[in-house]
Write a protein that holds these residues in place. Structure first.
Motif, PDB file in Angstrom:
ATOM      1  N   ARG A 123       0.807  -1.221   0.000  1.00  0.00           N
ATOM      2  CA  ARG A 123       0.000   0.000   0.000  1.00  0.00           C
ATOM      3  C   ARG A 123       0.840   1.272   0.000  1.00  0.00           C
ATOM      4  NH1 ARG A 123      -3.998  -1.492   4.851  1.00  0.00           N
ATOM      5  NH2 ARG A 123      -1.986  -2.277   5.616  1.00  0.00           N
ATOM      6  N   LYS A 124       1.915   1.281   0.783  1.00  0.00           N
ATOM      7  CA  LYS A 124       2.767   2.467   0.829  1.00  0.00           C
ATOM      8  C   LYS A 124       3.445   2.708  -0.514  1.00  0.00           C
ATOM      9  CE  LYS A 124       3.971   2.737   5.736  1.00  0.00           C
ATOM     10  NZ  LYS A 124       5.098   2.713   6.704  1.00  0.00           N
ATOM     11  N   LEU A 125       4.025   1.644  -1.065  1.00  0.00           N
ATOM     12  CA  LEU A 125       4.731   1.784  -2.341  1.00  0.00           C
ATOM     13  C   LEU A 125       3.778   2.199  -3.448  1.00  0.00           C
ATOM     14  CD1 LEU A 125       7.402   1.550  -3.830  1.00  0.00           C
ATOM     15  CD2 LEU A 125       6.959  -0.890  -4.157  1.00  0.00           C
ATOM     16  N   ALA A 126       2.594   1.588  -3.484  1.00  0.00           N
ATOM     17  CA  ALA A 126       1.592   1.929  -4.500  1.00  0.00           C
ATOM     18  C   ALA A 126       1.162   3.391  -4.356  1.00  0.00           C
ATOM     19  CB  ALA A 126       0.383   1.005  -4.378  1.00  0.00           C
ATOM     20  N   PHE A 127       0.998   3.855  -3.112  1.00  0.00           N
ATOM     21  CA  PHE A 127       0.598   5.239  -2.874  1.00  0.00           C
ATOM     22  C   PHE A 127       1.648   6.209  -3.415  1.00  0.00           C
ATOM     23  CE2 PHE A 127       1.270   8.990  -0.190  1.00  0.00           C
ATOM     24  CZ  PHE A 127       0.077   9.673  -0.409  1.00  0.00           C
ATOM     25  N   PHE A 128       2.916   5.965  -3.093  1.00  0.00           N
ATOM     26  CA  PHE A 128       3.975   6.870  -3.528  1.00  0.00           C
ATOM     27  C   PHE A 128       4.102   6.898  -5.046  1.00  0.00           C
ATOM     28  CE2 PHE A 128       5.925   6.355   0.859  1.00  0.00           C
ATOM     29  CZ  PHE A 128       5.686   7.674   1.226  1.00  0.00           C
ATOM     30  N   ILE A 129       3.924   5.757  -5.699  1.00  0.00           N
ATOM     31  CA  ILE A 129       4.023   5.705  -7.157  1.00  0.00           C
ATOM     32  C   ILE A 129       2.880   6.475  -7.809  1.00  0.00           C
ATOM     33  CG2 ILE A 129       3.871   4.171  -9.168  1.00  0.00           C
ATOM     34  CD1 ILE A 129       5.427   2.099  -7.524  1.00  0.00           C
ATOM     35  N   GLU A 130       1.671   6.289  -7.298  1.00  0.00           N
ATOM     36  CA  GLU A 130       0.524   7.021  -7.835  1.00  0.00           C
ATOM     37  C   GLU A 130       0.691   8.521  -7.609  1.00  0.00           C
ATOM     38  OE1 GLU A 130      -4.370   7.252  -7.472  1.00  0.00           O
ATOM     39  OE2 GLU A 130      -3.232   5.822  -6.248  1.00  0.00           O
ATOM     40  N   GLU A 131       1.139   8.891  -6.415  1.00  0.00           N
ATOM     41  CA  GLU A 131       1.332  10.309  -6.087  1.00  0.00           C
ATOM     42  C   GLU A 131       2.435  10.911  -6.951  1.00  0.00           C
ATOM     43  OE1 GLU A 131       0.140  13.698  -3.864  1.00  0.00           O
ATOM     44  OE2 GLU A 131      -0.740  11.704  -4.149  1.00  0.00           O
ATOM     45  N   LEU A 132       3.496  10.148  -7.190  1.00  0.00           N
ATOM     46  CA  LEU A 132       4.602  10.612  -8.032  1.00  0.00           C
ATOM     47  C   LEU A 132       4.105  10.923  -9.431  1.00  0.00           C
ATOM     48  CD1 LEU A 132       7.641  11.067  -8.595  1.00  0.00           C
ATOM     49  CD2 LEU A 132       7.824   8.610  -9.066  1.00  0.00           C
ATOM     50  N   TYR A 133       3.266  10.065  -9.965  1.00  0.00           N
ATOM     51  CA  TYR A 133       2.727  10.297 -11.316  1.00  0.00           C
ATOM     52  C   TYR A 133       1.844  11.549 -11.339  1.00  0.00           C
ATOM     53  CZ  TYR A 133       0.262   9.727 -15.689  1.00  0.00           C
ATOM     54  OH  TYR A 133      -0.268   9.952 -16.937  1.00  0.00           O
ATOM     55  N   LYS A 134       1.003  11.713 -10.331  1.00  0.00           N
ATOM     56  CA  LYS A 134       0.104  12.881 -10.288  1.00  0.00           C
ATOM     57  C   LYS A 134       0.907  14.181 -10.229  1.00  0.00           C
ATOM     58  CE  LYS A 134      -3.834  10.638  -7.995  1.00  0.00           C
ATOM     59  NZ  LYS A 134      -4.618  10.570  -6.733  1.00  0.00           N
ATOM     60  N   VAL A 135       1.922  14.203  -9.375  1.00  0.00           N
ATOM     61  CA  VAL A 135       2.746  15.410  -9.223  1.00  0.00           C
ATOM     62  C   VAL A 135       3.502  15.704 -10.515  1.00  0.00           C
ATOM     63  CG1 VAL A 135       4.728  16.410  -8.002  1.00  0.00           C
ATOM     64  CG2 VAL A 135       2.979  15.172  -6.732  1.00  0.00           C
ATOM     65  N   TYR A 136       4.050  14.659 -11.131  1.00  0.00           N
ATOM     66  CA  TYR A 136       4.802  14.833 -12.378  1.00  0.00           C
ATOM     67  C   TYR A 136       3.900  15.365 -13.490  1.00  0.00           C
ATOM     68  CZ  TYR A 136       7.264  13.677 -16.680  1.00  0.00           C
ATOM     69  OH  TYR A 136       7.834  13.743 -17.930  1.00  0.00           O
ATOM     70  N   ARG A 137       2.675  14.859 -13.571  1.00  0.00           N
ATOM     71  CA  ARG A 137       1.747  15.288 -14.614  1.00  0.00           C
ATOM     72  C   ARG A 137       1.254  16.722 -14.381  1.00  0.00           C
ATOM     73  NH1 ARG A 137       0.956  14.002 -19.440  1.00  0.00           N
ATOM     74  NH2 ARG A 137      -1.289  14.328 -19.314  1.00  0.00           N
ATOM     75  N   ALA A 138       0.953  17.063 -13.121  1.00  0.00           N
ATOM     76  CA  ALA A 138       0.406  18.391 -12.817  1.00  0.00           C
ATOM     77  C   ALA A 138       1.457  19.490 -12.975  1.00  0.00           C
ATOM     78  CB  ALA A 138      -0.153  18.401 -11.402  1.00  0.00           C
ATOM     79  N   ARG A 139       2.685  19.200 -12.559  1.00  0.00           N
ATOM     80  CA  ARG A 139       3.789  20.150 -12.661  1.00  0.00           C
ATOM     81  C   ARG A 139       3.445  21.534 -12.098  1.00  0.00           C
ATOM     82  NH1 ARG A 139       7.807  18.782 -17.587  1.00  0.00           N
ATOM     83  NH2 ARG A 139       7.489  16.535 -17.620  1.00  0.00           N
ATOM     84  N   GLU A 140       2.898  21.524 -10.908  1.00  0.00           N
ATOM     85  CA  GLU A 140       2.609  22.785 -10.239  1.00  0.00           C
ATOM     86  C   GLU A 140       3.890  23.330  -9.622  1.00  0.00           C
ATOM     87  OE1 GLU A 140      -0.435  21.690  -7.522  1.00  0.00           O
ATOM     88  OE2 GLU A 140      -2.011  21.578  -9.061  1.00  0.00           O
ATOM     89  N   GLU A 141       3.840  24.556  -9.126  1.00  0.00           N
ATOM     90  CA  GLU A 141       5.041  25.205  -8.601  1.00  0.00           C
ATOM     91  C   GLU A 141       5.720  24.340  -7.529  1.00  0.00           C
ATOM     92  OE1 GLU A 141       6.434  29.572  -6.880  1.00  0.00           O
ATOM     93  OE2 GLU A 141       4.316  29.105  -7.128  1.00  0.00           O
ATOM     94  N   GLY A 142       7.017  24.126  -7.711  1.00  0.00           N
ATOM     95  CA  GLY A 142       7.764  23.304  -6.771  1.00  0.00           C
ATOM     96  C   GLY A 142       7.688  21.818  -7.044  1.00  0.00           C
ATOM     97  N   TRP A 143       7.116  21.446  -8.196  1.00  0.00           N
ATOM     98  CA  TRP A 143       6.904  20.031  -8.489  1.00  0.00           C
ATOM     99  C   TRP A 143       8.217  19.236  -8.540  1.00  0.00           C
ATOM    100  CZ3 TRP A 143       8.854  17.333 -12.701  1.00  0.00           C
ATOM    101  CH2 TRP A 143       9.418  18.108 -13.723  1.00  0.00           C
ATOM    102  N   GLU A 144       9.313  19.904  -8.943  1.00  0.00           N
ATOM    103  CA  GLU A 144      10.591  19.189  -9.031  1.00  0.00           C
ATOM    104  C   GLU A 144      11.020  18.640  -7.673  1.00  0.00           C
ATOM    105  OE1 GLU A 144      10.875  22.792 -11.902  1.00  0.00           O
ATOM    106  OE2 GLU A 144      10.149  22.380  -9.868  1.00  0.00           O
ATOM    107  N   TYR A 145      10.845  19.453  -6.624  1.00  0.00           N
ATOM    108  CA  TYR A 145      11.239  19.035  -5.271  1.00  0.00           C
ATOM    109  C   TYR A 145      10.328  17.916  -4.760  1.00  0.00           C
ATOM    110  CZ  TYR A 145      13.914  23.376  -5.361  1.00  0.00           C
ATOM    111  OH  TYR A 145      14.781  24.387  -5.710  1.00  0.00           O
TER     112      TYR A 145
END
Length: 294
Positions: A123-145
């Protein structure tokens, strides 16, 4: 050996590649193949079936599987699904290698059958992977960090909860058969803008021209020249979509002799000219940006 080597290029500016599985619409099969990178499939919706060493591993929403370096696998997606794929270069784990360029990970999908083995909590690993994809796709301010923070959380969980500390000698030897070619293809990806020749590569890695040529045909199912062209084309396509460079500059920066040579090979592979693809991609990007604003 009836399988192919898959070329993996990280996302621009990042040490990994993340994307939605190309078989999301269903009715999709990916034949046996292998790659140097570690690959994780996290199923968000629908289902997939993996085949590793002829064994079947079905995955449903919430499930994930880790594909190890040089591990031959195939995928069957009969129906629609939403699956995030994360591909991590092997060298990211070099501090934790069990043997030279060798490391193995497990996952719940692969140990659930063995009642003696305790499956990691995905569950933890799946959560981080899904969140990583969402952040990468959205590319909001500070997304690189945020992206790198999530990525390092994933690496941490993999090393802590999924790494296998013991490996059979036979498994290590089997991996090394493919690893020899992996070292060469890695070098090619790092020097693809240079004028690389089969004879020079063979000499560099201690092989005869004929033997290196046979290695490519046997394990990668492609000849040396065509593989080098695939690398150059992959990087050129990325620049075509993500930069404002001219087609001529992209061609020269990625090892093509001229823009004409690049356009000819591009059209042969994709059925369109580079300029046509760039125009279509720019229109799609503008439409997506408008949707975000609305």
């Amino acid at each position: 050996m009836e399988f192919q080597h898959e070329l993996i290029i990280p996302n621009e500016g990042l040490p990994f590649k993340i994307f939605l599985f190309e078989g999301g619409h269903g009715n999709y099969e990916r034949e046996k193949h292998w790659h140097t990178s570690i690959e994780i499939f996290a199923v968000l919706k629908g289902r997939l079936t993996f085949y590793l060493n002829e064994e079947e591993y079905p995955l449903e929403a919430g499930g994930l599987i880790i594909i190890n370096s040089n591990e031959i696998h195939s995928i069957h997606a009969p129906g629609k699904n939403e699956t995030v794929v994360l591909q991590i270069p092997l060298k990211q784990f070099e501090k934790y290698f069990t043997a030279q360029r060798f490391i193995r990970f497990t996952s719940a999908a692969r140990v659930a059958r063995d009642k003696k083995s305790k499956a990691p909590d995905n569950r933890k690993l799946a959560f981080f992977i899904e969140e990583l994809y969402k952040v990468y796709r959205a590319r909001e301010e500070g997304w690189e960090y945020r992206t790198m923070a999530l990525y390092y959380n994933i690496l941490y969980l993999m090393v802590r909860d999924y790494r296998e500390t013991e490996a059979a000698q036979e498994e290590i030897q089997d991996s090394r058969r493919l690893d020899a070619l992996s070292k060469i293809t890695t070098y090619m990806r790092e020097h693809y803008t240079e004028e690389l020749k089969l004879s020079e590569m063979a000499n560099l890695f201690g092989y005869s021209d004929a033997y290196l040529s046979r290695m490519f045909k046997k394990y990668a199912k492609i000849n040396f020249k065509a593989y080098l062209q695939e690398i150059r084309m992959s990087y050129a396509c990325r620049e075509l979509k993500n930069t404002k460079k001219t087609v001529s500059q992209i061609a020269l920066d990625n090892g093509f002799a001229s823009s004409r040579a690049f356009s000819r090979e591009f059209q042969k592979k994709y059925g369109r000219l580079p300029s046509e693809v760039r125009q279509k991609y720019n229109i799609a990007q503008k439409e997506e940006n408008v949707k975000k604003v609305l």
